[in-house]
Design a protein around this motif. Structure first.
Motif, short mmCIF file in Angstrom:
data_model
loop_
_atom_site.label_atom_id
_atom_site.label_comp_id
_atom_site.label_asym_id
_atom_site.label_seq_id
_atom_site.Cartn_x
_atom_site.Cartn_y
_atom_site.Cartn_z
N GLU A 130 -7.32 -1.28 7.11
CA GLU A 130 -5.98 -0.64 7.37
C GLU A 130 -5.02 -1.58 8.06
OE1 GLU A 130 -9.17 0.31 8.14
OE2 GLU A 130 -9.59 2.10 6.89
N ILE A 133 -3.25 -4.13 5.75
CA ILE A 133 -2.21 -3.69 4.63
C ILE A 133 -1.00 -3.10 5.63
CG2 ILE A 133 -1.99 -1.77 3.24
CD1 ILE A 133 -4.79 -1.55 2.61
N VAL A 137 2.81 -4.72 5.07
CA VAL A 137 3.65 -3.74 4.47
C VAL A 137 4.94 -3.85 5.48
CG1 VAL A 137 3.43 -1.45 5.59
CG2 VAL A 137 4.48 -1.78 3.20
N SER A 168 6.62 -5.68 -3.96
CA SER A 168 5.24 -5.33 -3.54
C SER A 168 4.78 -6.65 -3.06
CB SER A 168 4.51 -5.15 -4.77
OG SER A 168 4.67 -5.97 -5.81
N ALA A 176 0.42 -4.27 -1.22
CA ALA A 176 1.22 -3.16 -0.53
C ALA A 176 2.38 -3.13 -1.19
CB ALA A 176 1.46 -3.29 1.02
N THR A 193 7.69 3.42 2.51
CA THR A 193 6.16 3.18 1.80
C THR A 193 5.40 4.37 2.18
OG1 THR A 193 4.44 1.37 1.73
CG2 THR A 193 5.55 1.77 3.87
N ASP A 194 4.22 4.33 1.09
CA ASP A 194 3.11 5.43 1.41
C ASP A 194 1.81 4.48 1.81
OD1 ASP A 194 4.35 7.60 0.85
OD2 ASP A 194 4.51 7.24 -1.23
N ASP A 195 2.12 3.17 1.99
CA ASP A 195 1.08 2.31 2.22
C ASP A 195 0.69 1.69 3.84
OD1 ASP A 195 0.41 2.27 -0.50
OD2 ASP A 195 1.43 0.36 -1.07
N ARG A 196 1.04 2.66 4.55
CA ARG A 196 0.99 2.15 6.00
C ARG A 196 0.22 3.22 6.76
NH1 ARG A 196 3.57 1.20 11.06
NH2 ARG A 196 3.85 -1.00 11.54
N LYS A 207 -3.23 7.38 6.53
CA LYS A 207 -1.96 7.01 5.62
C LYS A 207 -0.97 8.08 5.76
CE LYS A 207 -3.01 3.56 2.02
NZ LYS A 207 -2.86 3.60 0.40
#
Length: 258
Positions: A130, A133, A137, A168, A176, A193-196, A207
């Motif tokens: 986690e 990622i 990002v 990306s 990410a 972003t939704d990737d953090r 997330k």
């Protein structure tokens, strides 16, 4: 902590190779239109492609949790281009007297957030998938502050419309993505972003949507840069702004720590 951070920074600076190549129109010709507009508006065309950058901060405030007061912190940061890396050092005092230090690292595709009190007591030492990622990002969100990053093979762009572009990052198995928003002038104003992953305590993370906002562009050495940056968690029960700082300068192609 400070010594460890400085050693890590200098090791990366020693690997940075300054090519003195210039940004050209053909370099940005395949990028989405709003990204091209950003390069032109900010004045990068005809300037040298950077190998690294020191982002110089002032008046930085940080909030540990939504219900906690703002802390004024000292913040130092270096970003690197050919192999994506980001190193930041944080210093503050808790309750006005207890020294707190933090080191945020994205290096070799791996992330780590380390925090200590009184130089010895470890408050947190977060690593793993986690964190890898999340730090990737974060690096992606700052790619346009060090725009040679935007041309590297580990970052891909996808056109959306006249004011949005998807970016990306894919490096050492960590992927990410997020969306940059631009105004009509060419200023990048937001990255979302939704990737953090947000630390929810007790060694767990979740997330959540995360936004970085950029504003108040100023000219430094012939280049326009955003002088105000914010970081915000967009939670179900409302926004939680936790970082708010002023960028006084961005110094490119450092050879040693300054």
């Amino acid at each position: 902590m400070k010594k460890m951070y400085l050693l890590e920074v200098q090791a990366e600076l020693n690997k940075s190779i300054v090519t003195h190549e210039l940004f050209k129109e053909e370099d940005i010709s395949t990028l989405p239109e709003p990204v091209q507009r950003y390069f032109r508006y900010c004045g990068y065309i005809g300037k040298e492609k950077m190998a690294n950058a020191k982002i110089v901060w002032d008046d930085v405030h940080f909030k540990i949790r939504p219900d906690k007061p703002w802390l004024k912190i000292k913040y130092e940061q270096y970003n690197f281009v050919s192999e994506p890396a980001r190193l930041a050092y944080i210093y503050s005092t808790m309750f006005g007297v207890i020294p707190f230090e933090g080191r945020d690292r994205y290096l070799n595709g791996q992330g780590n957030m380390l925090g200590k009190l009184l130089k010895k007591v470890t408050l947190f030492d977060v690593a793993g998938t986690e964190m890898n990622i999340s730090t990737a990002v974060t690096y992606l969100s700052e790619a346009l502050l060090v725009p040679a990053c935007a041309l590297q093979p580990y970052i891909k762009w996808e056109a959306i419309d006249a004011n949005h572009a998807k970016a990306s990052i894919d490096y050492k198995g960590v992927k990410a993505e997020g969306i940059f928003t631009f105004n009509d002038k060419g200023e990048f104003t937001k990255f979302a972003t939704d990737d953090r992953y947000m630390d929810t305590g007790g060694g767990t993370s979740e997330k959540h949507k995360w936004t970085a906002e950029a504003s108040n562009y100023v000219e430094k050495n012939g280049i326009k840069i955003p002088s105000r940056l914010k970081a915000i968690w967009n939670l179900h029960d409302g926004d939680y702004e936790y970082f708010n700082g002023t960028v006084t300068n961005i110094v490119y192609d450092n050879k040693k720590i300054n």
